[in-house]
Structures are given as C-alpha cells and as structure tokens.
Design an enzyme around this catalytic site. Structure first.
Site, PDB file in Angstrom:
ATOM      1  CD  GLU A 353      25.198  17.467 -83.727  1.00 59.87           C
ATOM      2  OE1 GLU A 353      24.962  18.586 -83.114  1.00 59.87           O
ATOM      3  OE2 GLU A 353      25.201  16.453 -83.212  1.00 59.87           O
ATOM      4  CG  HIS A 369      26.791  16.237 -90.126  1.00 59.76           C
ATOM      5  ND1 HIS A 369      25.819  15.916 -89.459  1.00 59.76           N
ATOM      6  CD2 HIS A 369      27.508  15.148 -90.445  1.00 59.76           C
ATOM      7  CE1 HIS A 369      25.816  14.610 -89.152  1.00 59.76           C
ATOM      8  NE2 HIS A 369      26.622  13.959 -89.780  1.00 59.76           N
TER       9      HIS A 369
END
Ligand code: CUO
Length: 689
Positions: A353, A369
């Site tokens: 993430e 990400h």
C-alpha cells in the site's frame, strides 16, 4: 449540535481565503483577537444588513509555529498529496496537534488560528481527520468535499463564467447564480477513453475515494481493523465496476500498467484549478513516459523507476514463495487460512500500500503503490523544468479522473490476485449452507421484473462555499449517471426447525465478455462487483426476503452539503439510527449500477446466503458511521464479517463441486444456497424523475 461543533463547519468554508472573511452567506464571522491580517473588506461585507453571528477567537499564545512542526512545509496554494511521504509526515504532525485539543471549542480556536498558515488541502484533511476520530465530536459531520474544493471538481471555465457574471451583476442582487456542469468536459470522442469521462469525472466516486483515504490513512498510526485487506478490496472493486462500464460502451477491459518504461498511451488534461488564483493541475500529453523523479520540491530522497521494479520483484518473490522477510530476516508466512494473527492479504496489503509503520519490512518492500502514483503524477515535468504542478493522480479527491489511475490500480490489483490464486480453493463445505435453499431470486423495479433502468440526473452544489465570488451565492448543477431504485426479491426456504440467521451476499457481473461470449468462471471471477451484503433471519419454511437497492452495503446516502448540515441536528441519544449515520464514506448510490445499453445489456446477479453464526464478529464498540460498510468498515468497530472480502469469488473454484467440474459461475449455483439470475440494464439516456 452545540454551537462550537456547528461553527467547526465554517472552518471548511473558503479554505483559500482569510479566516476573518464572512461565511455562510455573510451570517457567520470569526473575529480573531489581535490578528493583524483582518482585512478592511470584512467591515464592508458585514454592513450588508444580514444579522451576523460573531465568534470571538481569543489570542492563543500557545499556537506557536514550532508546534506545527513540518506542517508548514507544504506551500500554500500548492497540491497536497498523501502519496508523498513528506506530505504524510506534515499531515501526521498537524493531526497530532489538533488531536491534543480538549474539546470542540478548543479545536475551533486552535484550527482558526492555524488556518491560513498551512496548506489548504492539508488543513481540511487534518481537521476532517480529527473530527472523524474525536469521541466528543462524534455527532458532527463533514461537509461535502465538492463544496469545500469546487475547483477540484468543476471546470475552471464554468467557475470563471460565474465570476464574470458576478462582476457584471448589480451588487445588491442576491439570487444565486446557477452554472451547469455537464457529464463530459475534459475531451472529445476523438480520444478512445473519452466516452467514459462521465464515469471517471463523477463527483461521488471522488468524494468516496477522498473520504476512504481519510478513514484508512497510511503512516498515521491509525491502524484500523483489516486495513491492508480493505485497501485491497475497496480498490479492487473499482476495477470490475470500471470494466463493466467499459463493456457497456463497447470498450475493452482496462489494461494494467506494467511496462513502466513504455509511453503511457493516453494523456489527461483535467481543466481544473488548484486554487482560486487559477493555478492549474498538471496535464499529461499522450505517450508520456514515466521518468525518474528529479524534483527537489518535496524532499523525497530517491525515487527512480528502478526502485519500483526492484520492489515489484521482491513482492512477487514473496507471493510465490509464500512468505515475506521481516526486518530481522525472519519469515512472515503469507496465507489466508489463519486462525490467529493477520491474514496474508493484510500483510501483503500493508507492504504494498504501503504503510511504513506497519509494513513487515518497509526498506525492503518499499513504497510501491504510493510511488507509482507519484511518478505518474509528475511524469509531465519530472525535473520541475517547466515549474508545473502535480497532476490529478496525486490527490485522492481527483485521482480517479485520469484513465491511468485504473491502469495503475489494475496492476496493483493483479499483484493481489497473484497472491489470491496461490490460496487453496474453497471446499464444498465452506461454500455450502445446509438446510437453506434459494428457490427464486431477482430484481423488481416499478412492478416490472428483471429490467433495470439508468439515465441522467442532476445535483446542486454551492460552489461559493469553497470559493469566494464576492459574497454572492453560486450554485453548480452537476449532471451524473443514476438509476431507478429497485428491490431484490428472494424466496428462500429454511428446512431447519428453528430460526436461521444468514448473511446474503449479492454480486453483479456482465454475462458476456467483449467478444460477446459467455465467460468462464476465471474470466468472470474478477468482474463480480459487490452489490449488497445483509443479514436476515429465516424462519422455518419458506421466506420472502425483500431488500431495497438504497440499503446497499457499499453505498452511502448522498453527499451532505453545507446547507444540509446547517439545518440538521443529530439526536445524541440515537447516533446510529438516523440517515445521518452517514459519515461520508461509501460508493455513491447513484453509481450502484453500470449504465447498460439503450437496447438493454445482459448482466447476472449472484446470490449466496452464508451462515451468520460463522460470519459474525463480536463487537465491543457501538455502531457508528455504518454506511457503505463493505468498503468503509464501521467507525470504532471491527469489520463486520469474518469471511474474506469478496467471498466466494476471491479464490479460484474447486475442481469439483457436487461431483461435477466447475467451469462457470453457474456451476456454483448448483449449490442450494446459491442462485444466478439474468437481468437486463437499459440506459434511457434521459433525465430520470
Ligand atoms: Cu486510493 Cu491508489 O490508493 O488511489
């Protein structure tokens, strides 16, 4: 709502203007004691005859600049990006500072003093963050981000038009100016991605995305229950929804962005302003290539494309080997079949993430990400040679406008799917629910079965809450996709002797692929979009279950405008019951259905009740902000379903089910507790209601 809580609302108005400028159409005025910046204009504005409520903000010597830490490092008027680590640090320090306040009055005074000294988006972010978390503010609600930052949603040209009209009008005129904002403004049909602009530029999906990232921030020590997995699931679910919409328009499904050294075919020109000075968001030409990041305006110490590639390789190694390596060099197993501790998908989500505090090994697995967002967002000016600002893909309230967002998140999702395909398939026992049989299931709209209608609708927002039009009210009418409400009807039998509580899971997918063929289980598997998930008690015998589309587990009600909030009071005794249980997160209800086609388009609904006794989660906390729970969770509570998100389509199917092979989703429907039903969605291309 008590006065100070209500007045917090007005700190969201006019984020780019002086705090002492009148708010709420001239009715509210913050008077800052000993504030040198108090402008003479206030006197003029307040002399308009409107009764004014003045809130005195005493001089607070305790608000020293050093207390703001790095919060002042993000320049005023510039973009703020949660994908940039230094901006996250600034946000954390401002949020911590606001969290130290004792009550609504204290927060109001501190925030009013900080207003104008920190970046505007950062200010709104931190104030929202704190209001969502402070127990004593649990009855306050945030105004829609569309009214706070109209420049992030509404074409610059329309806002300029409104300003010109204000300039030309009689200054005593008070009727609001209304400007229209159609569904397609950022390009023309000469570009292949343009037909979907109405969807990508829908206000509701951005409000949802902004709000979701407020609830599940990274690097903020706000470790909410199943955050890593919820990040995967909420973002994953955008892909089938986007793909469905593409298929409605005859476009191919979205292609993942995986060759980072090849040009990005489609550019994007947002035509939006960053602030009321007219500074614009960065634009990307067609065929722009991502570059190493060489700007020094964000204090980021790396990052180049090679890092992204190395992180990707390490994450794929981990997925295929079934474990990650933590900072001590120990193995952290990745599996979704765990009886305690984090599931593999959560561990992977936190590393990809990525949250530097929670990732098992942030230096090793990196910031993949987030940095993907950043490198794309600066690909038009990676070395600041043109002095261009960030592109929309760097801000959570605008990122989903750009077609490249979906390509990036398709890559992210495919990485998660790679992991999911390493998991064993569900067994017949896990899929089945003995004693419960769906006899029939379908949808009904206006007494007509199985044909759903979509069309256009409009919503008014008050742009003059966020931007100053010399005190004049300016409304913007936004056109958006919508559908006629409908009900699910299920006839379900319970052959047991007692009441059986079940969780009914409802998904929607297109029936045919882009080549007009029926899809295999694996092709359709990642096209199922969750429509609803709800609990019902089945009495012994036959049960008729009716559920409204308006109660969907993924959607919210509608955006709350300043005006809505000014006129409403929450009953503190029943915070979980009113429509205002809504706290801002949730897929927009008006985007629940794909638009279909004028002649109708074939979709399938999949229904599956599972055993609530196994699904339920024992909650210690009271329910609040329980809208859109499948995507947003419940505030101050655990995610209310023990099963994997996306069950049963999150894993590959068993080779055999009930003695036969599984080739299509219809093979799941051989189970008594599963049902597939064909429907048609018709796009009326006219205004609904
Ligand atoms: Cu929400 Cu990439 O995480 O946009």
């Amino acid at each position: 709502m008590e006065k100070n809580q209500k007045n917090l609302l007005y700190l969201f108005e006019l984020p780019y203007d002086l705090i002492s400028l009148p708010r709420s159409g001239g009715k509210i005025h913050f008077d800052l004691e000993n504030d040198a910046s108090r402008p003479p204009v206030v006197t003029t504005r307040l002399g308009s005859g409107i009764p004014v409520e003045t809130t005195l903000v005493p001089d607070r010597g305790d608000i020293l600049s050093q207390k703001l830490g790095t919060a002042t490092s993000v320049p005023l008027g510039s973009p703020f990006s949660f994908f940039i680590k230094t901006h996250r640090q600034a946000a954390k320090e401002l949020c911590d500072f606001f969290m130290e306040t004792k009550n609504a009055e204290d927060l109001l005074q501190v925030a009013a003093r900080v207003h104008g000294h920190v970046n505007e988006t950062l200010f709104v972010y931190a104030l929202s963050f704190v209001m969502l978390r402070k127990k004593e503010l649990q009855n306050s609600r945030l105004p829609s981000i569309i009214e706070v930052f109209p420049g992030k949603f509404i074409l610059q040209e329309q806002l300029m038009k409104a300003q010109l009209e204000v300039n030309r009008a009689d200054p005593n005129e008070t009727t609001p100016i209304v400007v229209e904002h159609g569904p397609e403004f950022s390009g023309t049909h000469l570009k292949p991605e343009h037909p979907l602009a109405y969807w990508r530029e829908d206000y509701g999906i951005h409000a949802h995305h902004w709000h979701w990232h407020l609830l599940y921030p990274i690097d903020m020590n706000a470790n909410r229950n199943r955050k890593g997995k919820l990040s995967y699931y909420m973002h994953q679910q955008k892909i089938p929804r986007y793909d469905m919409e593409r298929l409605c328009l005859g476009l191919p499904r979205v292609q993942k962005l995986q060759n980072w050294k090849a040009p990005i075919k489609n550019g994007y020109f947002p035509k939006l302003t960053l602030n009321n000075s007219g500074r614009v968001w960065g634009s990307r030409q067609d065929h722009t290539t991502m570059q190493d990041f060489q700007r020094n305006d964000f204090n980021l110490d790396f990052p180049d494309l090679t890092h992204l590639e190395i992180w990707r390789s390490r994450i794929f190694h981990a997925i295929h080997q079934g474990f990650m390596i933590d900072r001590q060099g120990e193995r952290v197993m990745l599996s979704d079949d765990v009886t305690s501790g984090k599931r593999g998908i959560d561990i992977l989500g936190d590393a990809l993430e990525a949250d530097s505090n929670i990732s098992v090994n942030f230096p090793y697995y990196g910031d993949l990400h987030n940095m993907g967002h950043v490198l794309i967002a600066f690909s038009h000016d990676p070395d600041f040679a043109h002095k261009e600002d960030m592109a929309v893909v760097g801000d959570t309230s605008t990122a989903m406008r750009d077609p490249v967002f979906y390509r990036w998140h398709k890559f992210v999702d495919d990485t998660f799917q790679e992991y999911k395909l390493m998991q064993r398939p569900y067994t017949e026992e896990e899929l089945n629910l003995s004693g419960v049989k769906i006899e029939r299931a379908g949808v009904v709209r206006n007494n007509e079965a199985n044909i759903l209608h979509t069309g256009w609708n409009t919503r008014l927002f008050e742009a003059s809450r966020g931007l100053d039009f010399n005190g004049r009210s300016v409304m913007v009418r936004l056109t958006h996709l919508d559908h006629e409400p409908f009900n699910y009807h299920l006839q379900v039998s319970n052959s047991g002797k007692g009441i059986k509580d079940v969780t009914v899971r409802v998904f929607l997918a297109p029936k045919f692929n882009a080549r007009s063929q029926e899809m295999t289980f694996m092709e359709q598997r990642i096209l199922w979009a969750e429509m609803d998930k709800f609990t019902v008690s089945l009495k012994p015998g036959s049960n008729h279950v009716v559920r409204s589309s308006r109660d969907s587990s993924i959607t919210n009600t509608e955006e709350l405008t300043f005006r809505d909030l000014e006129n409403f009071n929450i009953d503190p005794a029943s915070p979980a019951t009113t429509p205002f249980n809504f706290c801002g997160c949730g897929w927009p209800q008006h985007m629940l259905l794909p638009r279909g086609r004028p002649e109708g388009m074939a979709f399938q609904l999949f229904f599956m009740p599972t055993d609530y006794a196994q699904d339920k989660v024992v909650q210690e906390a009271t329910r609040r902000c329980a809208n859109g729970v499948s995507f947003c969770g419940i505030q101050d509570a655990k995610y209310p379903d023990t099963r994997a998100m996306g069950f049963p389509f999150d894993r590959r199917p068993p080779v055999n089910l009930l003695g036969q092979s599984v080739n299509t989703a219809a093979d799941y429907a051989r189970l008594d507790n599963a049902y597939i039903h064909d429907i048609s969605i018709k796009f009326l291309a006219e205004k609904l209601n």
